[in-house]
Design a protein around this motif. Structure first.
Motif, PDB file in Angstrom:
ATOM      1  N   PHE A 162      47.188 -41.298   1.315  1.00  0.00           N
ATOM      2  CA  PHE A 162      46.950 -40.207   0.369  1.00  0.00           C
ATOM      3  C   PHE A 162      45.504 -39.729   0.388  1.00  0.00           C
ATOM      4  O   PHE A 162      45.238 -38.559   0.143  1.00  0.00           O
ATOM      5  N   PHE A 169      43.307 -31.724   2.527  1.00  0.00           N
ATOM      6  CA  PHE A 169      43.397 -30.644   1.543  1.00  0.00           C
ATOM      7  C   PHE A 169      42.040 -29.993   1.316  1.00  0.00           C
ATOM      8  O   PHE A 169      41.911 -28.760   1.361  1.00  0.00           O
ATOM      9  N   ARG A 192      48.446 -25.534   0.700  1.00  0.00           N
ATOM     10  CA  ARG A 192      49.649 -25.549  -0.138  1.00  0.00           C
ATOM     11  C   ARG A 192      50.453 -26.823   0.088  1.00  0.00           C
ATOM     12  O   ARG A 192      51.061 -27.367  -0.847  1.00  0.00           O
ATOM     13  N   GLY A 193      50.486 -27.306   1.318  1.00  0.00           N
ATOM     14  CA  GLY A 193      51.188 -28.553   1.591  1.00  0.00           C
ATOM     15  C   GLY A 193      50.383 -29.766   1.159  1.00  0.00           C
ATOM     16  O   GLY A 193      50.918 -30.729   0.601  1.00  0.00           O
ATOM     17  N   ILE A 195      48.195 -30.144  -1.198  1.00  0.00           N
ATOM     18  CA  ILE A 195      47.977 -30.360  -2.625  1.00  0.00           C
ATOM     19  C   ILE A 195      48.973 -31.359  -3.202  1.00  0.00           C
ATOM     20  O   ILE A 195      48.657 -32.098  -4.147  1.00  0.00           O
ATOM     21  N   TRP A 196      50.162 -31.447  -2.600  1.00  0.00           N
ATOM     22  CA  TRP A 196      51.147 -32.424  -3.070  1.00  0.00           C
ATOM     23  C   TRP A 196      50.652 -33.847  -2.841  1.00  0.00           C
ATOM     24  O   TRP A 196      50.789 -34.714  -3.715  1.00  0.00           O
ATOM     25  N   GLY A 197      50.091 -34.093  -1.660  1.00  0.00           N
ATOM     26  CA  GLY A 197      49.553 -35.416  -1.378  1.00  0.00           C
ATOM     27  C   GLY A 197      48.398 -35.761  -2.290  1.00  0.00           C
ATOM     28  O   GLY A 197      48.257 -36.915  -2.735  1.00  0.00           O
ATOM     29  N   ILE A 199      47.929 -34.633  -5.376  1.00  0.00           N
ATOM     30  CA  ILE A 199      48.470 -34.903  -6.716  1.00  0.00           C
ATOM     31  C   ILE A 199      49.075 -36.306  -6.784  1.00  0.00           C
ATOM     32  O   ILE A 199      48.812 -37.076  -7.716  1.00  0.00           O
ATOM     33  N   ILE A 200      49.864 -36.660  -5.772  1.00  0.00           N
ATOM     34  CA  ILE A 200      50.515 -37.981  -5.772  1.00  0.00           C
ATOM     35  C   ILE A 200      49.477 -39.087  -5.667  1.00  0.00           C
ATOM     36  O   ILE A 200      49.566 -40.121  -6.336  1.00  0.00           O
ATOM     37  N   VAL A 240      44.667 -28.557 -11.308  1.00  0.00           N
ATOM     38  CA  VAL A 240      45.788 -28.569 -10.362  1.00  0.00           C
ATOM     39  C   VAL A 240      46.632 -27.314 -10.541  1.00  0.00           C
ATOM     40  O   VAL A 240      47.034 -26.667  -9.560  1.00  0.00           O
ATOM     41  N   TRP A 244      47.154 -24.421  -7.750  1.00  0.00           N
ATOM     42  CA  TRP A 244      48.492 -24.029  -7.324  1.00  0.00           C
ATOM     43  C   TRP A 244      48.665 -22.510  -7.411  1.00  0.00           C
ATOM     44  O   TRP A 244      49.166 -21.872  -6.480  1.00  0.00           O
ATOM     45  N   ARG A 248      48.811 -19.501  -4.220  1.00  0.00           N
ATOM     46  CA  ARG A 248      49.929 -18.570  -4.111  1.00  0.00           C
ATOM     47  C   ARG A 248      49.442 -17.131  -3.947  1.00  0.00           C
ATOM     48  O   ARG A 248      50.196 -16.278  -3.466  1.00  0.00           O
TER      49      ARG A 248
END
Length: 336
Positions: A162, A169, A192-193, A195-197, A199-200, A240, A244, A248
């Motif tokens: 992570f 990121f 965009r991809g 940011i998920w990692g 956040i987790i 966050v 996001w 967009r």
């Protein structure tokens, strides 16, 4: 030496602060250029040159902050330096290999014959990736108290993945700021991809840290501390959400707000760092050594502080100067 009170109390705090700030600056600055290297496989050859051009003037100076942080740990907290480096000997060695491989590849990729360039590009990617993974592994083991059990190793491996994603990121956010056209659009998609990692990873660390120690749990979840600290997670959640939304909308026609993802990523990393600093204070080795127990003699610390007062502004000054001179969009990579 007694101007600010008992030197045995304020000097360890001063050096812990200096060391913490150095680590934070390193994670942000070298984090984005490591992230650019991690993103290498997703770019074509011309884009790779542009990516290297975006970090070329900065990457060497960025690593100075790591040297400063480790140097401060060694001279100010020698007992902690021994305990931490002993527990993390292998990932530190791997990190150094990655940094060396990355530095050599950075220089050789442009000097090598055309048919060899692909190998140096691969070396740059591999060096960036193993550096990020080893740092994430060290972070995971540090959070878990530097112990070695199967569960801790699994957590450290997850943290390493992570953190690498988090670096990618912030690297993508840097490319949004420094590039335009097709590469900027790709960087937005990468962010965009990624940011998920991020956040987790932040959620994983935030949940694990108080569960590891009753002391840390009490610092976060007793009254009135829980109310006083509530703005920290709320601000993180707000950032966050704003990130996001911004991703967009980007890229925009006139390149407005291209700076925002990078600035927000810096703020998010900073909030996470302050949360960890609050959790572990006053320990420099989790639940083993406090900054006061591990500190050198006050007389030694004061002499080192005098030197630091002169050295630190120089490091900060040339860092600010380089970012000021090379502000704006990255141009074509040239070695004249």
């Amino acid at each position: 030496m007694t101007l600010f009170g008992d030197p045995a109390q304020w000097l360890p705090v001063a050096f812990a602060t200096l060391m913490g700030v150095s680590i934070l600056i390193y994670v942000i600055l070298d984090g984005f250029d490591l992230g650019v290297g991690i993103l290498f496989p997703f770019a074509d050859e011309a884009e790779k040159d542009r990516m290297v051009a975006s970090i070329g003037p900065f990457w060497d100076a960025n690593e100075t902050w790591l040297v400063l942080a480790i140097g401060l740990l060694l001279v100010a907290f020698p007992a902690a330096h021994g305990a931490i480096l002993t527990a993390l000997y292998l990932p530190v060695a791997i990190m150094l290999v990655g940094l060396i491989l990355r530095g050599v590849a950075f220089e050789f990729r442009v000097k090598a014959p055309g048919h060899h360039k692909v190998y140096w590009n691969t070396a740059f990617y591999v060096g960036s990736l193993i550096t990020a993974l080893s740092q994430g592994f060290m972070l995971g083991k540090y959070i878990m108290g530097l112990e070695s059990t199967m569960g801790i190793w699994i957590f450290a491996v997850m943290t390493s993945v992570f953190l690498a994603v988090g670096y990618s990121f912030i690297g993508a956010c840097w490319l949004i700021l420094k590039t335009d056209g097709a590469l900027q659009r790709k960087a937005v998609a990468w962010a965009r991809g990624g940011i998920w990692g991020l956040i987790i990873g932040l959620a994983l660390i935030s949940i694990a840290t108080p569960l590891v120690s009753e002391r840390i749990f009490a610092k976060w979840f007793t009254f009135p501390e829980v109310l006083l600290l509530l703005p920290l997670p709320l601000m993180s959640a707000l950032l966050v959400g704003l990130l996001w939304f911004a991703l967009r909308q980007l890229p925009t026609r006139n390149d407005s707000w291209a700076w925002f993802p990078f600035a927000a990523a810096i703020a998010l990393f900073t909030l996470a760092f302050f949360g960890m600093a609050y959790s572990f204070y006053p320990y420099v080795v989790p639940e083993q050594l406090t900054i006061y127990e591990a500190a050198s003699a006050p007389e030694s610390l004061f002499i080192i502080l005098v030197g630091t007062v002169f050295v630190l502004p120089v490091i900060a000054g040339y860092s600010v100067l380089s970012y000021t001179i090379f502000r704006g969009k990255a141009t074509e990579l040239r070695y004249d």
